[in-house]
Design a protein around this motif. Structure first.
Motif, PDB file in Angstrom:
ATOM      1  N   MET A 188       0.828  -1.212   0.000  1.00 16.13           N
ATOM      2  CA  MET A 188       0.000   0.000   0.000  1.00 16.13           C
ATOM      3  C   MET A 188       0.862   1.262   0.000  1.00 16.13           C
ATOM      4  N   ALA A 189       2.061   1.155   0.607  1.00 21.28           N
ATOM      5  CA  ALA A 189       2.979   2.303   0.658  1.00 21.28           C
ATOM      6  C   ALA A 189       3.719   2.504  -0.666  1.00 21.28           C
ATOM      7  N   GLY A 190       3.480   1.606  -1.617  1.00 22.28           N
ATOM      8  CA  GLY A 190       4.058   1.769  -2.944  1.00 22.28           C
ATOM      9  C   GLY A 190       5.376   1.066  -3.163  1.00 22.28           C
ATOM     10  N   PHE A 191       5.769   0.172  -2.236  1.00 22.12           N
ATOM     11  CA  PHE A 191       7.035  -0.562  -2.382  1.00 22.12           C
ATOM     12  C   PHE A 191       6.784  -1.922  -3.025  1.00 22.12           C
ATOM     13  N   ARG A 192       7.715  -2.332  -3.877  1.00 23.30           N
ATOM     14  CA  ARG A 192       7.599  -3.630  -4.544  1.00 23.30           C
ATOM     15  C   ARG A 192       8.337  -4.691  -3.730  1.00 23.30           C
ATOM     16  N   PRO A 193       7.652  -5.742  -3.298  1.00 25.92           N
ATOM     17  CA  PRO A 193       8.330  -6.823  -2.567  1.00 25.92           C
ATOM     18  C   PRO A 193       9.423  -7.447  -3.422  1.00 25.92           C
ATOM     19  N   ASP A 194      10.522  -7.880  -2.784  1.00 23.95           N
ATOM     20  CA  ASP A 194      11.593  -8.568  -3.510  1.00 23.95           C
ATOM     21  C   ASP A 194      11.714  -9.996  -2.984  1.00 23.95           C
ATOM     22  N   LYS A 195      12.749 -10.685  -3.413  1.00 25.12           N
ATOM     23  CA  LYS A 195      12.896 -12.101  -3.047  1.00 25.12           C
ATOM     24  C   LYS A 195      12.978 -12.298  -1.537  1.00 25.12           C
ATOM     25  N   ILE A 196      13.601 -11.345  -0.826  1.00 24.38           N
ATOM     26  CA  ILE A 196      13.735 -11.466   0.629  1.00 24.38           C
ATOM     27  C   ILE A 196      12.364 -11.322   1.291  1.00 24.38           C
ATOM     28  N   THR A 197      11.555 -10.387   0.776  1.00 26.09           N
ATOM     29  CA  THR A 197      10.194 -10.219   1.284  1.00 26.09           C
ATOM     30  C   THR A 197       9.414 -11.519   1.122  1.00 26.09           C
ATOM     31  N   PHE A 198       9.474 -12.089  -0.078  1.00 25.57           N
ATOM     32  CA  PHE A 198       8.682 -13.285  -0.374  1.00 25.57           C
ATOM     33  C   PHE A 198       9.078 -14.475   0.499  1.00 25.57           C
ATOM     34  N   VAL A 199      10.365 -14.619   0.794  1.00 28.13           N
ATOM     35  CA  VAL A 199      10.805 -15.727   1.656  1.00 28.13           C
ATOM     36  C   VAL A 199      10.131 -15.628   3.029  1.00 28.13           C
ATOM     37  N   SER A 200      10.139 -14.432   3.629  1.00 30.65           N
ATOM     38  CA  SER A 200       9.534 -14.238   4.951  1.00 30.65           C
ATOM     39  C   SER A 200       8.029 -14.442   4.925  1.00 30.65           C
ATOM     40  N   VAL A 201       7.376 -13.876   3.903  1.00 26.95           N
ATOM     41  CA  VAL A 201       5.909 -13.927   3.849  1.00 26.95           C
ATOM     42  C   VAL A 201       5.421 -15.344   3.545  1.00 26.95           C
ATOM     43  N   ILE A 202       6.080 -16.027   2.616  1.00 25.67           N
ATOM     44  CA  ILE A 202       5.694 -17.407   2.292  1.00 25.67           C
ATOM     45  C   ILE A 202       5.920 -18.314   3.508  1.00 25.67           C
ATOM     46  N   SER A 203       7.019 -18.076   4.235  1.00 22.71           N
ATOM     47  CA  SER A 203       7.294 -18.861   5.445  1.00 22.71           C
ATOM     48  C   SER A 203       6.203 -18.655   6.501  1.00 22.71           C
ATOM     49  N   SER A 204       5.663 -17.442   6.572  1.00 20.59           N
ATOM     50  CA  SER A 204       4.584 -17.169   7.523  1.00 20.59           C
ATOM     51  C   SER A 204       3.300 -17.872   7.115  1.00 20.59           C
ATOM     52  N   CYS A 205       3.022 -17.918   5.812  1.00 23.83           N
ATOM     53  CA  CYS A 205       1.865 -18.693   5.326  1.00 23.83           C
ATOM     54  C   CYS A 205       2.042 -20.168   5.675  1.00 23.83           C
ATOM     55  N   SER A 206       3.298 -20.617   5.630  1.00 21.87           N
ATOM     56  CA  SER A 206       3.623 -21.995   6.003  1.00 21.87           C
ATOM     57  C   SER A 206       3.274 -22.255   7.468  1.00 21.87           C
ATOM     58  N   GLU A 207       3.659 -21.312   8.349  1.00 23.11           N
ATOM     59  CA  GLU A 207       3.377 -21.469   9.783  1.00 23.11           C
ATOM     60  C   GLU A 207       1.880 -21.448  10.064  1.00 23.11           C
ATOM     61  N   LEU A 208       1.164 -20.551   9.376  1.00 27.05           N
ATOM     62  CA  LEU A 208      -0.286 -20.425   9.586  1.00 27.05           C
ATOM     63  C   LEU A 208      -1.073 -21.491   8.832  1.00 27.05           C
ATOM     64  N   ALA A 209      -0.400 -22.135   7.866  1.00 19.11           N
ATOM     65  CA  ALA A 209      -1.051 -23.127   6.999  1.00 19.11           C
ATOM     66  C   ALA A 209      -2.227 -22.517   6.257  1.00 19.11           C
ATOM     67  N   THR A 210      -2.052 -21.281   5.795  1.00 21.39           N
ATOM     68  CA  THR A 210      -3.091 -20.595   5.023  1.00 21.39           C
ATOM     69  C   THR A 210      -2.799 -20.800   3.540  1.00 21.39           C
ATOM     70  N   LEU A 211      -3.369 -21.854   2.989  1.00 19.78           N
ATOM     71  CA  LEU A 211      -3.078 -22.246   1.614  1.00 19.78           C
ATOM     72  C   LEU A 211      -3.506 -21.172   0.617  1.00 19.78           C
ATOM     73  N   GLY A 212      -4.723 -20.611   0.805  1.00 20.42           N
ATOM     74  CA  GLY A 212      -5.226 -19.601  -0.127  1.00 20.42           C
ATOM     75  C   GLY A 212      -4.312 -18.400  -0.230  1.00 20.42           C
ATOM     76  N   GLN A 213      -3.866 -17.893   0.935  1.00 19.76           N
ATOM     77  CA  GLN A 213      -2.957 -16.743   0.939  1.00 19.76           C
ATOM     78  C   GLN A 213      -1.596 -17.123   0.356  1.00 19.76           C
ATOM     79  N   GLY A 214      -1.156 -18.334   0.671  1.00 21.55           N
ATOM     80  CA  GLY A 214       0.121 -18.804   0.131  1.00 21.55           C
ATOM     81  C   GLY A 214       0.103 -18.874  -1.384  1.00 21.55           C
ATOM     82  N   GLN A 215      -1.008 -19.361  -1.946  1.00 19.14           N
ATOM     83  CA  GLN A 215      -1.134 -19.443  -3.404  1.00 19.14           C
ATOM     84  C   GLN A 215      -1.150 -18.044  -4.033  1.00 19.14           C
ATOM     85  N   GLN A 216      -1.831 -17.124  -3.360  1.00 22.97           N
ATOM     86  CA  GLN A 216      -1.904 -15.748  -3.862  1.00 22.97           C
ATOM     87  C   GLN A 216      -0.517 -15.102  -3.882  1.00 22.97           C
ATOM     88  N   ILE A 217       0.254 -15.314  -2.813  1.00 21.76           N
ATOM     89  CA  ILE A 217       1.596 -14.722  -2.726  1.00 21.76           C
ATOM     90  C   ILE A 217       2.549 -15.405  -3.713  1.00 21.76           C
TER      91      ILE A 217
END
Length: 673
Positions: free
Chosen positions: A294-323
């Motif tokens: 929302m702040a206008g920044f583009r996520p990079d590979k480091i962002t995606f590693v952290s966010v995908i890992s969090s989807c892994s912990e939460l086991a939120t498949l829908g959000q994981g697929q979206q990311i």
């Protein structure tokens, strides 16, 4: 090198016309500067920065010969492309044009060879440099560091008669990069004693060293220096400072640092997101990720590693697929670290086939990816496939590391492959020369314990060269529960309580073992000890994702708006299960109550409530995926097999230990869990 090797860049024509060149095309003297000159200089620089080396050379050949310093831009352009052939052609040109004695040009040439990975060529060039300076030595130090040769880098450093801040920075950063954090901080102190002024790179490196040591005290001292010297708003220092606090467990202080920064960049956002992920605030990670976009920044590979890992912990498949889709759009889906996170995420969300797909789509597989896929197979109880994958990895001549063997041991322990597991443990030590960590010993204890070799498992703990922690003792205690060895359980529980008196697990496991043996007096004594010490049992919680929303249940949960409907659905389902032969395992209820109360208790376990809700709210034929924070009980395990057959649904349950895939009345674990 000769004239014949210069034809790709058109060098022969240059050598013939050298004497007609202009002397000051890019001159910066005030009276010679014009708009056209500035524009041409900018055009040349842009061509070089974009890697258009041949075009830049052909269009500005005369100007390059008139000002040898311009060769540095061409040499720098070779580095991102790792273009050794063009670099060598430029080297030939430098020699034939008589520029090789120029320190500036020679250092850029040395830097080019070093960063492309041609360290031996760089060394030869260094030895033949007519004029060396501090920069020459700094380049060589960085070359050695890049190749992993810290000893040679330190030798060059020690032999230097004169050093600058960049020299010290290179050595401090290299030691911390290779996790020699204490040595890095020691060198930082030595630099301070010699009155060198630190810059943002020095402070960034030393703060990463403090983070690596989890040394909050040292980090706070560096923070004081940062404030004193006015670096607190520097992006590099601010992000490193926040990382130090978060890595040391002070998430709140790290957040304060980030929030106080007047300007944030992608690194600052990544630091905050990674800090929340490392401290277990997975939902907070997703919130920050959305705020970052929302702040206008583009996520990079480091962002995606952290966010995908969090989807892994939460086991939120829908959000994981979206990311995952967003990572593809951002061009980050081919990065090894992102693929590894995707393999783990899909695996932990119960989608092993998608994990395998992510693995197979990678063009260049390294040991990290192979290990991630072996772990995924092990987590889903597919030990044989994990072993086959390891054998394929060996055929690819990739050398297994400690993580690979940890994954193999885990896979073997969850499939009852005792002999194979012991074989891998011996292979790791004897053939690969790897030193087992506490995690490896814990896997072997689990392997032995599940197989019923309780005494052998205890002997391993007491004889291993590493100090035992509570986890390895709890692993053996769980095995005592499986094999109903109350006497050993009491002894092992005391070991856990001695290490962590406030941990509820040993009390609960010991109470369960006594209850299963109907030793109610012993159960009462354990529970009294818990009350006296104000220790509370961790509640069993199950959750699932339906239409991108998370629903959570606990035992006997009445808080859900549809709790009455869920209760009625479960009653009807239990009756149908009983008609098929289901008999509630009242022995699994660890309370002294009558059978009717026990049956009601069993029917309202959190995983049964979650599955009933899923059956009521998802289309027929769609797999159901439920996560639980504790180990699934024996009665629920039997009941879910019946439910999968009655409703013709695949039901995937992830508990604290592993995945269970229920289908057609069977479980993938083969009742071994």
């Amino acid at each position: 090198m000769g004239r014949s090797c210069l034809s790709h860049l058109g060098f022969p024509s240059i050598l013939n016309t050298r004497h007609t060149l202009s002397k000051s095309f890019f001159c910066t003297t005030a009276y010679k500067v014009s708009d056209s000159v500035s524009k041409s200089e900018e055009e040349y620089t842009n061509l070089c920065s974009k890697g258009h080396i041949k075009e830049a050379f052909q269009r500005f050949k005369s100007e390059i010969f008139s000002d040898p310093y311009l060769l540095s831009d061409l040499l720098k352009s070779c580095i991102p492309q790792k273009s050794l052939s063009l670099g060598r052609q430029l080297h030939s040109l430098i020699i034939t044009s008589g520029c090789s004695s120029d320190k500036f040009v020679s250092n850029h040439l040395l830097n080019m060879y070093s960063k492309i990975g041609e360290l031996q060529t760089a060394l030869t060039l260094f030895d033949h440099l007519p004029k060396r300076n501090i920069m020459s030595c700094n380049i060589l130090i960085n070359g050695y560091v890049q190749s992993g040769d810290l000893e040679s880098a330190h030798k060059v450093f020690d032999e230097m008669s004169e050093r600058n801040v960049a020299t010290w920075n290179a050595m401090v950063a290299s030691l911390i990069q290779f996790e020699f954090n204490e040595r890095g901080l020691g060198l930082f102190s030595e630099m301070h004693d010699m009155r060198f002024l630190f810059d943002e790179f020095t402070l960034g490196s030393v703060l990463r060293g403090c983070a690596g040591l989890r040394s909050l005290h040292a980090g706070c001292q560096v923070h004081a220096y940062v404030m004193k010297c006015g670096f607190e708003f520097n992006l590099i220092v601010g992000s490193s400072l926040a990382h130090m606090y978060m890595k040391s467990g002070s998430l709140e202080e790290g957040e304060k640092v980030i929030k106080s920064m007047p300007i944030r960049n992608v690194v600052a956002w990544n630091t905050l997101i990674a800090g929340k992920a490392q401290n277990g605030y997975s939902e907070g990670v997703l919130d920050q990720y959305n705020m970052m976009k929302m702040a206008g920044f583009r996520p990079d590979k480091i962002t995606f590693v952290s966010v995908i890992s969090s989807c892994s912990e939460l086991a939120t498949l829908g959000q994981g697929q979206q990311i995952h889709a967003e990572a593809i759009k951002a061009g980050a889906s081919s990065v090894v670290a992102v693929i590894s996170s995707l393999i783990s995420m899909y695996s932990r969300c119960g989608c092993l086939e998608d994990s395998l797909k992510a693995f197979l789509e990678c063009e260049q597989m390294d040991v990290v990816l192979w290990s991630a896929m072996i772990t995924a197979y092990g987590f889903h109880g597919r030990g044989e496939e994990a072993i086959k994958l390891f054998e394929c990895m060996e055929q690819e001549e990739l050398e297994a590391n400690d993580v690979t063997f940890l994954s193999l041991l885990y896979a073997c322990s969850h499939c009852g492959l005792k002999e194979k597991g012991i074989e891998f443990f011996d292979m790791m030590v004897k053939e690969y020369g790897l030193k087992p960590s506490l995690a490896h010993y814990t896997c072997v204890v689990d392997l032995l314990g599940r197989s019923g070799c309780l005494e052998e498992a205890e002997d391993m703990i007491r004889s291993m060269p590493i100090k035992a922690d509570a986890i390895i003792w709890k692993t053996l205690l769980s095995a005592c529960k499986i094999h109903k060895n109350a006497d050993m359980a009491k002894r092992i529980a005391e070991e856990v309580i001695r290490l962590y008196p406030q941990d509820s697990a040993p009390y609960v496991l010991l109470s369960n073992i006594h209850a299963s043996a109907k030793r109610w007096q012993d159960v009462s004594e354990v529970r009294k000890a818990m009350r006296d010490r104000k220790i509370k049992k961790e509640p069993g919680i199950s959750w699932l994702e339906v239409k991108n929303q998370i629903y959570q249940f606990c035992i006997g949960d009445k808080s859900h708006p549809k709790s009455v409907e869920i209760d009625l659905y479960l009653k009807e389902l239990t009756l149908e299960m009983k008609l098929r032969g289901y008999v509630p395992d009242t022995a699994a209820v660890l309370h002294d109550m009558d059978n009717e109360e026990k049956e009601y208790n069993l029917a309202h376990h959190s995983e049964k409530l979650a599955i009933a809700f899923a059956l009521m709210n998802t289309p027929a034929g769609v797999p159901i995926r439920v996560m639980k924070n504790l180990r699934v009980c024996s009665d629920c395990h039997v009941a879910i097999k019946y439910i999968s057959e009655i409703k013709n649904r695949e039901i995937v349950v992830r508990d604290a230990s592993r995945f269970h895939h229920f289908k057609n009345g069977r479980c993938s674990c083969g009742d071994y869990w």
